[in-house]
Every structure is written in structure tokens, then in C-alpha cells.
Motif scaffolding. Structure first.
Motif, PDB file in Angstrom:
ATOM      1  N   ILE A 164      93.822  14.435  13.324  1.00 10.57           N
ATOM      2  CA  ILE A 164      95.629  15.566  11.924  1.00 10.57           C
ATOM      3  C   ILE A 164      95.768  16.473  12.149  1.00 10.57           C
ATOM      4  CG2 ILE A 164      95.155  17.197   9.639  1.00 10.57           C
ATOM      5  CD1 ILE A 164      92.310  16.675   8.714  1.00 10.57           C
ATOM      6  N   PRO A 165      97.593  15.466  12.232  1.00 15.20           N
ATOM      7  CA  PRO A 165      97.795  16.790  13.326  1.00 15.20           C
ATOM      8  C   PRO A 165      98.564  17.875  12.683  1.00 15.20           C
ATOM      9  CG  PRO A 165      98.952  14.299  11.751  1.00 15.20           C
ATOM     10  CD  PRO A 165      97.556  14.845  11.738  1.00 15.20           C
ATOM     11  N   THR A 166      99.009  18.516  13.065  1.00 17.44           N
ATOM     12  CA  THR A 166      99.374  19.970  12.819  1.00 17.44           C
ATOM     13  C   THR A 166     101.319  19.507  11.763  1.00 17.44           C
ATOM     14  OG1 THR A 166      98.791  21.342  13.783  1.00 17.44           O
ATOM     15  CG2 THR A 166      99.885  22.429  12.617  1.00 17.44           C
ATOM     16  N   GLY A 167     101.455  19.541  10.324  1.00 19.72           N
ATOM     17  CA  GLY A 167     102.855  19.490   9.649  1.00 19.72           C
ATOM     18  C   GLY A 167     103.200  20.704   9.754  1.00 19.72           C
ATOM     19  N   ALA A 168     104.443  21.078   8.967  1.00 15.02           N
ATOM     20  CA  ALA A 168     105.316  21.917   8.817  1.00 15.02           C
ATOM     21  C   ALA A 168     104.973  23.131   8.274  1.00 15.02           C
ATOM     22  CB  ALA A 168     106.563  21.732   8.706  1.00 15.02           C
ATOM     23  N   VAL A 169     104.003  22.378   6.846  1.00  9.54           N
ATOM     24  CA  VAL A 169     103.082  23.712   5.778  1.00  9.54           C
ATOM     25  C   VAL A 169     102.618  24.302   6.708  1.00  9.54           C
ATOM     26  CG1 VAL A 169     101.690  21.561   4.993  1.00  9.54           C
ATOM     27  CG2 VAL A 169     102.575  23.637   3.560  1.00  9.54           C
ATOM     28  N   CYS A 170     101.879  23.946   7.162  1.00 10.59           N
ATOM     29  CA  CYS A 170     100.315  24.255   8.087  1.00 10.59           C
ATOM     30  C   CYS A 170     100.467  24.947   9.399  1.00 10.59           C
ATOM     31  CB  CYS A 170      99.248  22.941   9.013  1.00 10.59           C
ATOM     32  SG  CYS A 170      99.554  21.358   9.049  1.00 10.59           S
ATOM     33  N   LEU A 171     101.810  25.698   9.334  1.00 12.38           N
ATOM     34  CA  LEU A 171     102.046  26.681  10.020  1.00 12.38           C
ATOM     35  C   LEU A 171     101.735  27.792   9.358  1.00 12.38           C
ATOM     36  CD1 LEU A 171     104.750  24.940  12.285  1.00 12.38           C
ATOM     37  CD2 LEU A 171     102.993  24.975  12.827  1.00 12.38           C
ATOM     38  N   LYS A 172     102.356  27.754   8.393  1.00 13.58           N
ATOM     39  CA  LYS A 172     102.669  28.861   7.488  1.00 13.58           C
ATOM     40  C   LYS A 172     100.948  29.622   7.497  1.00 13.58           C
ATOM     41  CE  LYS A 172     105.002  27.086   3.929  1.00 13.58           C
ATOM     42  NZ  LYS A 172     106.760  27.617   4.292  1.00 13.58           N
ATOM     43  N   CYS A 173      99.437  28.913   7.389  1.00 16.38           N
ATOM     44  CA  CYS A 173      98.543  30.269   7.885  1.00 16.38           C
ATOM     45  C   CYS A 173      97.818  29.645   8.825  1.00 16.38           C
ATOM     46  CB  CYS A 173      97.834  29.020   6.721  1.00 16.38           C
ATOM     47  SG  CYS A 173      97.969  29.188   4.997  1.00 16.38           S
ATOM     48  N   HIS A 174      98.595  28.832  10.083  1.00 10.03           N
ATOM     49  CA  HIS A 174      97.574  28.368  11.485  1.00 10.03           C
ATOM     50  C   HIS A 174      98.832  28.182  13.015  1.00 10.03           C
ATOM     51  CE1 HIS A 174      94.642  26.402   9.687  1.00 10.03           C
ATOM     52  NE2 HIS A 174      95.054  26.284   8.569  1.00 10.03           N
ATOM     53  N   GLY A 197      98.456  29.598  16.284  1.00 11.96           N
ATOM     54  CA  GLY A 197      98.667  29.918  17.050  1.00 11.96           C
ATOM     55  C   GLY A 197      98.656  28.271  17.657  1.00 11.96           C
ATOM     56  N   TYR A 198      98.956  27.510  16.794  1.00 16.68           N
ATOM     57  CA  TYR A 198     100.140  26.114  17.259  1.00 16.68           C
ATOM     58  C   TYR A 198     101.506  26.039  16.055  1.00 16.68           C
ATOM     59  CZ  TYR A 198      94.680  24.764  16.518  1.00 16.68           C
ATOM     60  OH  TYR A 198      93.710  23.803  16.294  1.00 16.68           O
ATOM     61  N   LYS A 199     101.059  24.481  17.394  1.00 22.42           N
ATOM     62  CA  LYS A 199     103.357  24.216  16.752  1.00 22.42           C
ATOM     63  C   LYS A 199     102.960  23.026  16.186  1.00 22.42           C
ATOM     64  CE  LYS A 199     103.848  23.908  20.873  1.00 22.42           C
ATOM     65  NZ  LYS A 199     102.541  24.929  21.600  1.00 22.42           N
ATOM     66  N   GLU A 200     103.842  22.241  15.467  1.00 26.66           N
ATOM     67  CA  GLU A 200     104.505  20.988  14.875  1.00 26.66           C
ATOM     68  C   GLU A 200     103.923  19.810  15.891  1.00 26.66           C
ATOM     69  OE1 GLU A 200     107.426  18.872  11.415  1.00 26.66           O
ATOM     70  OE2 GLU A 200     107.535  21.257  12.320  1.00 26.66           O
ATOM     71  N   GLY A 201     102.640  19.155  15.257  1.00 28.78           N
ATOM     72  CA  GLY A 201     102.680  18.459  15.863  1.00 28.78           C
ATOM     73  C   GLY A 201     101.774  17.828  16.589  1.00 28.78           C
ATOM     74  N   ASP A 202     100.941  19.359  16.861  1.00 29.87           N
ATOM     75  CA  ASP A 202      99.885  19.741  17.827  1.00 29.87           C
ATOM     76  C   ASP A 202      98.756  19.310  16.846  1.00 29.87           C
ATOM     77  OD1 ASP A 202     101.163  21.656  19.079  1.00 29.87           O
ATOM     78  OD2 ASP A 202     100.307  23.114  18.736  1.00 29.87           O
ATOM     79  N   LEU A 203      97.266  19.176  17.953  1.00 32.56           N
ATOM     80  CA  LEU A 203      96.137  18.565  17.264  1.00 32.56           C
ATOM     81  C   LEU A 203      95.642  19.295  16.444  1.00 32.56           C
ATOM     82  CD1 LEU A 203      94.559  15.788  16.557  1.00 32.56           C
ATOM     83  CD2 LEU A 203      93.351  16.541  18.515  1.00 32.56           C
ATOM     84  N   ARG A 204      95.448  19.461  15.072  1.00 35.10           N
ATOM     85  CA  ARG A 204      94.401  20.151  14.301  1.00 35.10           C
ATOM     86  C   ARG A 204      93.493  20.186  14.368  1.00 35.10           C
ATOM     87  NH1 ARG A 204      92.959  23.827  13.209  1.00 35.10           N
ATOM     88  NH2 ARG A 204      93.286  24.216  11.032  1.00 35.10           N
ATOM     89  N   GLY A 205      92.453  18.710  14.405  1.00 32.31           N
ATOM     90  CA  GLY A 205      91.506  18.596  14.147  1.00 32.31           C
ATOM     91  C   GLY A 205      91.613  17.048  13.513  1.00 32.31           C
ATOM     92  N   ALA A 206      90.168  17.127  13.232  1.00 32.38           N
ATOM     93  CA  ALA A 206      89.426  15.345  12.555  1.00 32.38           C
ATOM     94  C   ALA A 206      88.769  15.699  11.334  1.00 32.38           C
ATOM     95  CB  ALA A 206      89.159  15.257  13.316  1.00 32.38           C
ATOM     96  N   PHE A 207      89.223  14.273  10.614  1.00 32.08           N
ATOM     97  CA  PHE A 207      88.148  14.464   9.098  1.00 32.08           C
ATOM     98  C   PHE A 207      86.871  13.597  10.263  1.00 32.08           C
ATOM     99  CE2 PHE A 207      91.972  14.347   6.796  1.00 32.08           C
ATOM    100  CZ  PHE A 207      91.825  14.935   5.697  1.00 32.08           C
ATOM    101  N   VAL A 208      85.909  13.784   9.341  1.00 33.08           N
ATOM    102  CA  VAL A 208      84.466  13.230  10.469  1.00 33.08           C
ATOM    103  C   VAL A 208      83.819  12.371   9.198  1.00 33.08           C
ATOM    104  CG1 VAL A 208      82.437  13.587  11.381  1.00 33.08           C
ATOM    105  CG2 VAL A 208      84.692  14.726  12.326  1.00 33.08           C
ATOM    106  N   VAL A 209      84.046  11.174   8.767  1.00 33.53           N
ATOM    107  CA  VAL A 209      82.767  10.584   8.214  1.00 33.53           C
ATOM    108  C   VAL A 209      81.766  10.001   8.820  1.00 33.53           C
ATOM    109  CG1 VAL A 209      82.732   8.123   6.741  1.00 33.53           C
ATOM    110  CG2 VAL A 209      85.177   9.805   7.224  1.00 33.53           C
ATOM    111  N   VAL A 210      81.027  10.054   8.189  1.00 31.55           N
ATOM    112  CA  VAL A 210      78.751   9.309   9.643  1.00 31.55           C
ATOM    113  C   VAL A 210      78.345   9.115   8.016  1.00 31.55           C
ATOM    114  CG1 VAL A 210      77.054  10.345   9.970  1.00 31.55           C
ATOM    115  CG2 VAL A 210      79.069  11.366  10.534  1.00 31.55           C
ATOM    116  N   LYS A 211      78.261   7.487   8.613  1.00 30.45           N
ATOM    117  CA  LYS A 211      77.178   7.344   7.740  1.00 30.45           C
ATOM    118  C   LYS A 211      75.646   6.727   8.357  1.00 30.45           C
ATOM    119  CE  LYS A 211      76.984   2.735   4.400  1.00 30.45           C
ATOM    120  NZ  LYS A 211      76.561   3.699   3.179  1.00 30.45           N
ATOM    121  N   GLN A 212      74.550   7.274   7.664  1.00 25.79           N
ATOM    122  CA  GLN A 212      73.149   6.248   8.259  1.00 25.79           C
ATOM    123  C   GLN A 212      73.119   5.035   7.854  1.00 25.79           C
ATOM    124  OE1 GLN A 212      71.724   8.582  10.408  1.00 25.79           O
ATOM    125  NE2 GLN A 212      72.928   9.710  10.083  1.00 25.79           N
ATOM    126  N   LEU A 213      72.535   4.294   8.349  1.00 25.58           N
ATOM    127  CA  LEU A 213      72.438   3.069   8.386  1.00 25.58           C
ATOM    128  C   LEU A 213      71.027   2.613   8.706  1.00 25.58           C
ATOM    129  CD1 LEU A 213      75.201   1.792  11.459  1.00 25.58           C
ATOM    130  CD2 LEU A 213      75.782   1.629   9.163  1.00 25.58           C
TER     131      LEU A 213
END
Length: 215
Positions: A164-174, A197-213
Motif C-alpha cells: 500500500i503506497p502512501t497517497g496524498a490523503v494519507c499525509l493528513k494523519c501519517h 513522517g511519510y511522504k507521498e509515494g512511500d510504502l505505508r504497509g501492506a494488506f496480508v491475506v492468509v489461508k490454511q490449506l
């Protein structure tokens, strides 16, 4: 830009804002590399057994479902009370939404970050840290975080991550220049916050999906 990427971008503000991971504890072995996974062109088909391609499509659909729901909540909160109200969504509704989507899709979805808001919630485990660091290395070479994804099956566990990249709207809180109202709310809700302390375009984190097979 396709619908999948748009939903991920609009949900970025909510990443790592105190959501507790709903997924089961994962093995400590870290992946070797992160791989690119294209956005889906149509609704995913439920995966059967260990069909990795089908699992990836199902995971992307799960991310899209969470992103779409968070998008609506975020838009409503921003209109009602601006960034402070959006933080309330992060704190209260976002974990509930993730839990509901997990139950609906049959895959456990959460959001993690290397710089989370709450030290006990949203923190990445060992293999997730390895993927996030790999995403960061790719970004350093000029790769767009919006295109980054990882998928692998390890010890009968399917793992998927979408950056998940940092968008402009994210900067209001991040971002680096926060309003006094936002700063006060962060101090109230997340006294050990690391997610600024993030700037637009920085990597904010990621969605994680897990499934037990089972096979």
C-alpha cells in the motif's frame, strides 16, 4: 488505473492504524523474494485445494472487498469530521470490517506495517517483515509500490501481500506536517505511534491475506 488499484489506494489511509491482525501465527521461515502479481480483470473464483493461481485471484478479491468497504467508510468520515473522524474509523470500525470480510471470503485478511500505530496491533511477523523489506528494496530501485505483491505457499499455508503506497490523503494523519487536532488525537489513541513522517509515494504497509490449506 483499474478498480483494484484505486480501492487499494483509497484504503491506504487506514493501513496499520491500530488494527489487530486476525490471522493465525505463521511459521518463522521468511520468503526468498517478493513477486509481482497482476490485478484481477474479473471477480475471483473460489480456490480449490492448493491451486496457487486460484488462491491468488481469491486473495485479490478479498483485498478488493476490504478496500471497497474501507473506501466508503473513509469517504463518509472525511466528509463528516475530516482526518480526526477518519482516525476514529481506524480505531473502531476497521478491525470489525476486516473480520467480517475474512469470514465472508474464507481468507484471513489484515494490514501490517513496519511502522505501526499500536505496538500490539498491526505489527508484522517475521515473514511479513521480510516481504515488506523486499518491497522497500524494490522501491529503492524505482519500482512503483502500487504494483508490488507477493504470493507463496509455505507449509500448507497460502500467503499473499499487497503493498500500500502512501497517497496524498494519507499525509493528513501519517505525514510530517500534522494539524494540532490530528496530533492531539494521535496522542490520545496511540501514545506509542510510529506511523508518521511519510511522504507521498512511500510504502505505508501492506494488506496480508492468509489461508490454511487442507491438502
Amino acid at each position: 488505473m483499474n478498480k483494484y488499484v484505486l480501492m487499494v489506494g483509497l484504503a491506504a489511509l487506514l493501513t496499520a492504524c491500530g488494527e489487530k491482525s486476525e490471522q493465525a501465527a505463521a511459521p518463522a521461515d521468511a520468503p526468498k523474494t517478493a513477486q509481482q502479481v497482476a490485478a484481477p480483470a474479473a471477480a475471483p473464483t473460489p480456490a480449490q485445494g492448493n491451486d496457487k493461481a486460484a488462491l491468488v485471484e481469491q486473495a485479490k478479491g478479498t483485498v478488493q472487498a476490504l478496500g471497497g468497504t474501507l473506501k466508503g467508510e473513509l469517504e463518509a468520515a472525511m466528509k463528516a469530521g475530516g482526518p480526526v473522524e477518519a482516525m476514529n474509523i481506524c480505531h473502531t470500525k476497521a478491525p470489525e470490517i476486516a473480520k467480517a470480510v475474512s469470514a465472508e471470503k474464507g481468507m484471513e485478511i489484515s494490514r501490517v506495517s513496519l511502522k505501526n500505530r499500536n505496538p500490539e496491533m498491526g505489527a508484522a511477523n517475521e515473514w511479513q517483515v521480510a516481504v515488506l523489506n523486499d518491497f522497500e528494496a524494490k522501491k529503492a530501485t524505482g519500482e512503483d509500490p502500487a504494483t508490488m505483491a507477493y504470493a507463496e505457499v509455505v507449509d500448507k499455508e497460502f500467503r499473499f501481500m499487497k503493498a500500500i503506497p502512501t497517497g496524498a490523503v494519507c499525509l493528513k494523519c501519517h505525514g510530517t506536517d500534522l494539524s494540532p487536532e490530528v496530533t492531539a488525537k494521535l496522542t490520545e489513541l496511540y501514545p506509542q505511534d510510529k506511523a508518521t513522517g511519510y511522504k507521498e509515494g512511500d510504502l505505508r504497509g501492506a494488506f496480508v491475506v492468509v489461508k490454511q490449506l487442507t491438502q
